[in-house]
Scaffold this active site. Structure first.
Site, PDB file in Angstrom:
ATOM      1  N   ASP A  52       6.402  -8.599  -2.567  1.00  0.00           N
ATOM      2  CA  ASP A  52       5.965  -9.549  -1.406  1.00  0.00           C
ATOM      3  C   ASP A  52       5.702 -11.156  -1.995  1.00  0.00           C
ATOM      4  OD1 ASP A  52       4.410 -10.626   1.010  1.00  0.00           O
ATOM      5  OD2 ASP A  52       3.814  -8.542   1.477  1.00  0.00           O
ATOM      6  N   ARG A  56       3.877   6.776   4.873  1.00  0.00           N
ATOM      7  CA  ARG A  56       4.674   6.879   3.569  1.00  0.00           C
ATOM      8  C   ARG A  56       5.702   7.807   3.970  1.00  0.00           C
ATOM      9  NH1 ARG A  56       1.991   3.858  -0.025  1.00  0.00           N
ATOM     10  NH2 ARG A  56      -0.452   3.855  -0.251  1.00  0.00           N
ATOM     11  N   GLU A  70       9.796  -0.879  -8.206  1.00  0.00           N
ATOM     12  CA  GLU A  70       8.629  -1.174  -6.913  1.00  0.00           C
ATOM     13  C   GLU A  70       9.356  -0.999  -5.851  1.00  0.00           C
ATOM     14  OE1 GLU A  70       5.754  -1.884  -6.483  1.00  0.00           O
ATOM     15  OE2 GLU A  70       4.921  -3.262  -7.477  1.00  0.00           O
ATOM     16  N   ASP A  71       8.692  -0.535  -4.905  1.00  0.00           N
ATOM     17  CA  ASP A  71       9.082  -0.487  -3.458  1.00  0.00           C
ATOM     18  C   ASP A  71       9.364  -1.901  -2.838  1.00  0.00           C
ATOM     19  OD1 ASP A  71       6.219  -0.759  -3.675  1.00  0.00           O
ATOM     20  OD2 ASP A  71       6.239   0.109  -1.544  1.00  0.00           O
ATOM     21  N   PHE A  88       5.746  -6.836   8.839  1.00  0.00           N
ATOM     22  CA  PHE A  88       4.902  -5.858   7.873  1.00  0.00           C
ATOM     23  C   PHE A  88       5.918  -4.677   8.095  1.00  0.00           C
ATOM     24  CE2 PHE A  88       1.942  -2.624   7.325  1.00  0.00           C
ATOM     25  CZ  PHE A  88       1.159  -2.795   6.134  1.00  0.00           C
TER      26      PHE A  88
HETATM   27  C1  PRP Z   1       2.642  -3.041  -2.500  1.00  0.00           C
HETATM   28  C2  PRP Z   1       3.875  -2.938  -3.462  1.00  0.00           C
HETATM   29  C3  PRP Z   1       3.585  -3.759  -4.662  1.00  0.00           C
HETATM   30  C4  PRP Z   1       2.566  -5.073  -4.153  1.00  0.00           C
HETATM   31  C5  PRP Z   1       3.690  -5.998  -3.731  1.00  0.00           C
HETATM   32  O1  PRP Z   1       1.547  -2.128  -3.047  1.00  0.00           O
HETATM   33  O2  PRP Z   1       4.061  -1.499  -3.782  1.00  0.00           O
HETATM   34  O3  PRP Z   1       3.041  -3.088  -5.478  1.00  0.00           O
HETATM   35  O4  PRP Z   1       2.067  -4.160  -2.829  1.00  0.00           O
HETATM   36  O5  PRP Z   1       2.884  -7.053  -3.274  1.00  0.00           O
HETATM   37  P1  PRP Z   1       2.581  -8.542  -3.931  1.00  0.00           P
HETATM   38  O6  PRP Z   1       4.242  -8.850  -4.326  1.00  0.00           O
HETATM   39  O7  PRP Z   1       2.261  -9.403  -2.793  1.00  0.00           O
HETATM   40  O8  PRP Z   1       1.760  -8.214  -5.088  1.00  0.00           O
HETATM   41  P2  PRP Z   1       0.198  -1.801  -2.647  1.00  0.00           P
HETATM   42  O9  PRP Z   1      -0.953  -2.609  -3.313  1.00  0.00           O
HETATM   43  O10 PRP Z   1       0.173  -1.792  -0.977  1.00  0.00           O
HETATM   44  O11 PRP Z   1      -0.121  -0.297  -3.115  1.00  0.00           O
HETATM   45  P3  PRP Z   1       0.765   1.160  -2.841  1.00  0.00           P
HETATM   46  O12 PRP Z   1       1.980   0.877  -3.401  1.00  0.00           O
HETATM   47  O13 PRP Z   1      -0.130   2.195  -3.279  1.00  0.00           O
HETATM   48  O14 PRP Z   1       0.702   1.307  -1.121  1.00  0.00           O
END
Ligand code: PRP
Length: 172
Positions: A99, A161, A95-96, A148
């Site tokens: 949150d 990105r 995961e990146d 953010f």
């Molecule tokens: C982001 C990130 C995680 C998630 C984390 O993805 O990559 O998957 O949000 O948030 P959380 O802990 O509050 O659930 P996003 O839905 O933005 O999709 P993306 O990676 O395609 O930008």
């Protein structure tokens, strides 16, 4: 919109290599399945996989919870599922950012139903302050403040990105 650097490209690369070594130490001799959670993890996933000495299979999942805005809706949807059957396999979710923890909690629960041998989590970033659901992160790059952030895969409305660094997006 201006972006103030939080983590420089070199700092990220150094940490990613350390994380790869930690994974190598634990999974030496195994062939784990590295699972990129699209789209945000693409750069981290690619750098991490190439920094690892352990041979791994690569697979991809896409889930969505942000829907293009700045705050999480708390709703997780599968947009793309794995191709590989992970039963009996060592899995590393990549995961990146973690949150609220909603996405990861959902993924961990889902993957457990498929009976992997183990599931580990590698996350480049974590906002511990923002956590709503407790989740384990086995390999963490950086714990960051509840700001953010964009870059190195992370977006704001699909932009930023491609930045090689992580930065704070200013509203002005
Ligand atoms: C982001 C990130 C995680 C998630 C984390 O993805 O990559 O998957 O949000 O948030 P959380 O802990 O509050 O659930 P996003 O839905 O933005 O999709 P993306 O990676 O395609 O930008």
């Amino acid at each position: 919109m201006p972006v103030d650097t939080m983590l420089a490209a070199e700092q990220i690369q150094k940490r990613v290599h350390e994380m790869a070594q930690a994974i190598d130490r634990e999974l030496a001799g195994e062939t784990p399945v590295l699972v990129a959670i699209l789209k945000g993890s693409v750069h981290f996933f690619s750098d991490l996989a190439r920094a690892m000495e352990t041979d791994a299979e690569l697979d991809f999942m896409q889930v969505s919870s942000y829907h293009g805005g700045k705050s999480s809706t708390g709703v997780v949807q599968i947009r793309k599922d794995l191709d590989i059957n992970v039963e009996g396999r060592h899995v590393v979710i990549v995961e990146d950012i973690v949150d609220t923890g909603t996405t990861l909690a959902y993924l961990l629960e889902l993957l457990e139903t498929r009976h992997p041998k183990s599931v580990r989590v590698a996350a480049l970033l974590s906002k511990t302050e923002a956590r709503v659901t407790a989740v384990k992160v086995d390999y963490l790059g950086f714990d960051i403040a509840n700001e953010f952030v964009v870059g190195y895969g992370l977006d704001y409305d699909e932009r930023f990105r491609n930045l090689p660094y992580v930065g704070i997006l200013r509203d002005e």
